[in-house]
Design a protein around this motif. Structure first.
Motif, PDB file in Angstrom:
ATOM      1  N   TYR A   1     -40.718 -11.322  33.227  1.00  0.00           N
ATOM      2  CA  TYR A   1     -42.521 -11.173  33.693  1.00  0.00           C
ATOM      3  C   TYR A   1     -42.333  -9.811  34.038  1.00  0.00           C
ATOM      4  O   TYR A   1     -41.620  -9.352  35.058  1.00  0.00           O
ATOM      5  CB  TYR A   1     -42.662 -12.257  34.365  1.00  0.00           C
TER       6      TYR A   1
ATOM      7  N   ARG B   1     -53.835 -18.866  25.177  1.00  0.00           N
ATOM      8  CA  ARG B   1     -54.636 -18.708  26.699  1.00  0.00           C
ATOM      9  C   ARG B   1     -55.921 -18.169  26.196  1.00  0.00           C
ATOM     10  O   ARG B   1     -57.164 -17.706  26.754  1.00  0.00           O
ATOM     11  CB  ARG B   1     -54.153 -17.052  27.191  1.00  0.00           C
TER      12      ARG B   1
ATOM     13  N   ALA C   1     -55.338 -11.250  28.374  1.00  0.00           N
ATOM     14  CA  ALA C   1     -56.158 -12.463  28.604  1.00  0.00           C
ATOM     15  C   ALA C   1     -56.832 -12.217  29.970  1.00  0.00           C
ATOM     16  O   ALA C   1     -58.081 -12.377  30.256  1.00  0.00           O
ATOM     17  CB  ALA C   1     -55.000 -13.449  28.521  1.00  0.00           C
ATOM     18  N   ASP C   2     -55.321 -12.100  31.139  1.00  0.00           N
ATOM     19  CA  ASP C   2     -56.224 -12.297  32.421  1.00  0.00           C
ATOM     20  C   ASP C   2     -57.028 -11.141  32.716  1.00  0.00           C
ATOM     21  O   ASP C   2     -57.901 -10.947  33.299  1.00  0.00           O
ATOM     22  CB  ASP C   2     -55.383 -11.513  33.024  1.00  0.00           C
ATOM     23  N   GLU C   3     -57.868  -9.755  31.612  1.00  0.00           N
ATOM     24  CA  GLU C   3     -58.469  -8.925  32.412  1.00  0.00           C
ATOM     25  C   GLU C   3     -59.741  -8.909  31.393  1.00  0.00           C
ATOM     26  O   GLU C   3     -60.998  -8.872  31.694  1.00  0.00           O
ATOM     27  CB  GLU C   3     -58.091  -7.506  31.257  1.00  0.00           C
TER      28      GLU C   3
ATOM     29  N   ARG D   1     -51.050 -11.977  28.007  1.00  0.00           N
ATOM     30  CA  ARG D   1     -50.783 -12.569  29.293  1.00  0.00           C
ATOM     31  C   ARG D   1     -52.115 -11.443  29.943  1.00  0.00           C
ATOM     32  O   ARG D   1     -53.238 -12.013  30.296  1.00  0.00           O
ATOM     33  CB  ARG D   1     -49.730 -12.581  30.623  1.00  0.00           C
ATOM     34  N   HIS D   2     -51.872  -9.777  30.124  1.00  0.00           N
ATOM     35  CA  HIS D   2     -52.121  -9.155  30.856  1.00  0.00           C
ATOM     36  C   HIS D   2     -53.770  -8.477  29.881  1.00  0.00           C
ATOM     37  O   HIS D   2     -54.695  -9.007  30.918  1.00  0.00           O
ATOM     38  CB  HIS D   2     -52.061  -8.043  30.828  1.00  0.00           C
TER      39      HIS D   2
ATOM     40  N   ASP E   1     -46.778 -16.272  38.842  1.00  0.00           N
ATOM     41  CA  ASP E   1     -47.491 -16.298  38.037  1.00  0.00           C
ATOM     42  C   ASP E   1     -46.477 -16.905  37.151  1.00  0.00           C
ATOM     43  O   ASP E   1     -46.344 -17.595  36.095  1.00  0.00           O
ATOM     44  CB  ASP E   1     -47.723 -14.234  36.889  1.00  0.00           C
TER      45      ASP E   1
ATOM     46  N   GLU F   1     -46.158 -10.603  27.692  1.00  0.00           N
ATOM     47  CA  GLU F   1     -46.974  -9.784  28.276  1.00  0.00           C
ATOM     48  C   GLU F   1     -47.982  -9.377  28.425  1.00  0.00           C
ATOM     49  O   GLU F   1     -48.645  -9.229  29.072  1.00  0.00           O
ATOM     50  CB  GLU F   1     -45.666  -8.969  29.624  1.00  0.00           C
TER      51      GLU F   1
ATOM     52  N   TRP G   1     -47.011  -3.532  34.778  1.00  0.00           N
ATOM     53  CA  TRP G   1     -48.221  -3.569  33.958  1.00  0.00           C
ATOM     54  C   TRP G   1     -48.505  -1.647  34.548  1.00  0.00           C
ATOM     55  O   TRP G   1     -48.606  -1.778  35.534  1.00  0.00           O
ATOM     56  CB  TRP G   1     -49.745  -4.257  34.305  1.00  0.00           C
TER      57      TRP G   1
ATOM     58  N   ASP H   1     -46.503 -20.903  34.467  1.00  0.00           N
ATOM     59  CA  ASP H   1     -46.347 -20.166  32.891  1.00  0.00           C
ATOM     60  C   ASP H   1     -45.901 -21.116  32.534  1.00  0.00           C
ATOM     61  O   ASP H   1     -44.243 -21.239  32.573  1.00  0.00           O
ATOM     62  CB  ASP H   1     -45.892 -18.971  32.769  1.00  0.00           C
TER      63      ASP H   1
END
Length: 633
Positions: free
Chosen positions: A596, A435, A404-406, A401-402, A617, A398, A599, A621
């Motif tokens: 999942y 990612r 990479a999303d940022e 993932r966070h 998400d 997680e 945050w 995934d």
């Protein structure tokens, strides 16, 4: 004085008759124990035979004769990997130290890291080495996974734990993609099974009590192989009975024909490397639910928190059937638990909690849908058996993932030494690189040390391109590392971590050092809104200490009931996604449950929710989600 005489023709006739009747007696590796196999002429042949020292030598010879610099470098790299597997740490270090990990391709980097792990454990006692080389699971690169299992088998054999070593080779076979290596692995397993039989470790022995069915099949086959039979027909009837009991066993691939001249009527089941069989799920045969936890003993506090969360969720379910039965499993084996559940006509069984019993439960032949409250290490399990745990690997994924999303693309990592740190680190790296991110540098720290300046300076020494650092650790360690990062001029480097850095109870005075640090955690712990706040208050009013001081385990118990209720209503299918208190839950193909998470970021020493987990998400995934200490690099 004994005089040696040549046997007469009559004696030879008797010997021939005996061999005719007993020729199927013992399936020994070589008729002549002094016969030496022909040395492999290529590295691939040497590797298939398990002769990694020979493979390393052949690779180096080929490298020295290669005119293409890049091809020569590639061969030297393979030589270093083979030397590490062979235990030649001097040669492996000399070769691999000339390679910079960040310049290697993704797959090679994983193999390089495994080789370095093998070098680091070379001088340790087998039990300690096994602790520092955790088993792989789904999502792992086959080339890495099979090598980990082979090394673990070697370590088990070194401490004369033959059945555990055979079990490790069985798991290795799940990951092998080369037919020659598969057959070589099967042959080695059979030889080791013969050794186990000769040492009294047969399929009925106490040593085989926890063995999986495939391993038991190898032991049973070796037991047939070492017996004396009055005729081949008698032996073949025993083999037919064995094959009926162990249908599609790996031995049907070649061992039956090569060692027994017996043609199998079945063949091993076909599947992708590492794929677990997860067949048609049995339906509950009654409304009765049983919760099996070690309510006394060393896991007592954790078990009671899970029990209370389970019962809290049950009590808030208006459609729930009769009150669940509770088993104290402290002195019960998994077999005892299953027998009790069968006697009580239980429809759904939840538990056990401790890892060895979960692994044992996974191997039992049962038609009761079961939710094990931990993860087992072995990839094979029965239909209707699910595994649900508070996996730190899920949290590391997680974080990745966070990040990479940022938009983060370069990472540093600082994790504790030991098996826990290894699993968390590899899960983070695998998810981040999937990612499109890159791990720039990493280091391990000793949790017991009061100062982490050396690993912090080490990881910061090569930080070009890194825009955040992933830190895994408990609250005291996370606070100290954050402070020391500031001291070493990394104040502006973002720090992300897992829920382990937060006690679960706001404490602005202690957590002020974590300001700006982002972390993954449960909705039950960091979520906001009237519904959650009212439910948390209600739980603390009813259950006091366990709801207040063991929030995460309490939430796990609540979600265990959620899974139970789902099984009762419609069953669980691969890909199912639904909301829980410990996160959004997703059912994987192998029966494991992925979480999942929410945050949050520390502000003024207290966690502030940034976002809740998304069901979309989870649905989108496609990454593997089982606990994965050796993921695809």
């Amino acid at each position: 004085m004994i005089v040696s005489r040549k046997p007469s023709l009559g004696v030879f006739a008797l010997l021939l008759l005996a061999l005719t009747l007993g020729g199927c007696a013992q399936q020994i590796r070589q008729a002549n124990p002094d016969a030496r196999p022909t040395p492999a002429s290529s590295p691939s042949q040497a590797i298939a035979a398990g002769d990694y020292a020979r493979a390393a030598d052949l690779y180096m010879r080929a490298a020295s004769n290669q005119s293409d610099p890049e091809r020569s470098r590639r061969l030297r790299f393979e030589a270093g990997l083979a030397a590490a597997q062979a235990g030649n740490t001097t040669m492996a270090r000399q070769i691999l130290d000339s390679f910079t990990p960040s310049t290697l391709e993704r797959g090679d980097r994983g193999r390089y890291e495994l080789a370095q792990r093998e070098i680091s454990i070379a001088g340790l006692p087998p039990s300690q080495a096994l602790d520092r080389l955790p088993p792989p699971s789904s999502g792992t690169a086959p080339a890495i996974a099979e090598r980990v299992w082979e090394k673990r088998a070697q370590l088990h054999f070194e401490q004369n734990d033959l059945i555990a070593g055979i079990g490790a080779l069985v798991q290795r076979g799940v990951w092998l993609v080369d037919d020659q290596m598969l057959r070589g692995n099967d042959s080695t397993i059979y030889d080791k099974a013969l050794d186990a039989i000769s040492m009294g470790q047969g399929p009925q022995s106490s040593a085989a009590r926890d063995a999986d069915k495939t391993t038991l099949g190898w032991l049973a086959l070796a037991d047939i192989g070492q017996r004396r039979w009055s005729s081949r027909n008698e032996r073949d009837r025993a083999l037919a009975s064995w094959e009926e009991r162990f249908a599609q066993h790996p031995a049907t691939r070649a061992v039956l024909e090569n060692r027994f001249s017996y043609r199998a009527s079945t063949s091993p089941a076909q599947r992708e490397p590492g794929q677990r069989a997860f067949g048609e799920t049995p339906r509950p045969q009654s409304d009765t639910v049983a919760l099996a936890l070690p309510l006394t003993g060393k896991f007592e506090n954790a078990a009671k928190a899970i029990r209370d969360g389970f019962m809290f969720a049950y009590e808030n379910d208006d459609t729930a059937p009769s009150r669940p039965m509770i088993y104290d499993t402290n002195t019960m084996t998994a077999t005892d638990v299953q027998r009790q559940a069968q006697s009580d006509r239980v429809g759904i069984l939840v538990g056990p909690l401790d890892k060895p019993k979960v692994a044992e439960m996974a191997r039992l032949d049962s038609r009761i849908p079961t939710i094990g409250l931990n993860y087992s290490d072995t990839p094979n399990q029965r239909p209707g058996f699910y595994q649900f745990a508070l996996s730190p690997e899920d949290e590391a994924r997680e974080v990745a993932r966070h990040a990479a999303d940022e938009g983060h693309r370069g990472a540093l990592a600082l994790v504790p030494s030991g098996g826990w740190g290894t699993r968390v680190f590899d899960a983070f790296r695998e998810a981040f690189e999937q990612r499109g991110g890159q791990l720039i540098n990493y280091a391990n720290y000793e949790p017991s040390e009061p100062d982490h300046r050396d690993p912090i300076q080490s990881v910061l020494r090569n930080r070009a391109g890194a825009d955040f650092i992933f830190v895994a650790g408990q609250p005291d360690q996370a606070r100290l590392i954050r402070s020391q990062l500031r001291y070493y001029r990394a104040r502006n480097l973002k720090m992300f971590t897992t829920s382990h850095a937060y006690t679960g109870t706001p404490n602005a005075g202690d957590d002020i050092d974590l300001n700006g640090v982002g972390f993954a955690d449960m909705p039950w712990v960091v979520g906001q809104g009237d519904f959650l706040e009212n439910r948390r208050a209600e739980a603390e009013q009813r259950y006091g200490t366990t709801a207040k001081h063991y929030k995460r385990l309490f939430a796990m118990g609540m979600d265990a009931w959620r899974l139970t209720d789902r099984i009762a209503e419609q069953g669980l299918a691969s890909g199912d996604v639904f909301e829980g208190m410990s996160g959004v839950l997703k059912v994987n193909q192998d029966g494991t449950i992925r979480r999942y998470l929410a945050w949050a970021v520390f502000r003024s020493g207290e966690p502030q929710l940034v976002e809740m987990p998304s069901m979309n998400d989870a649905r989108s995934d496609s990454s593997r989600a089982a606990p994965d200490p050796w993921a695809q690099r």
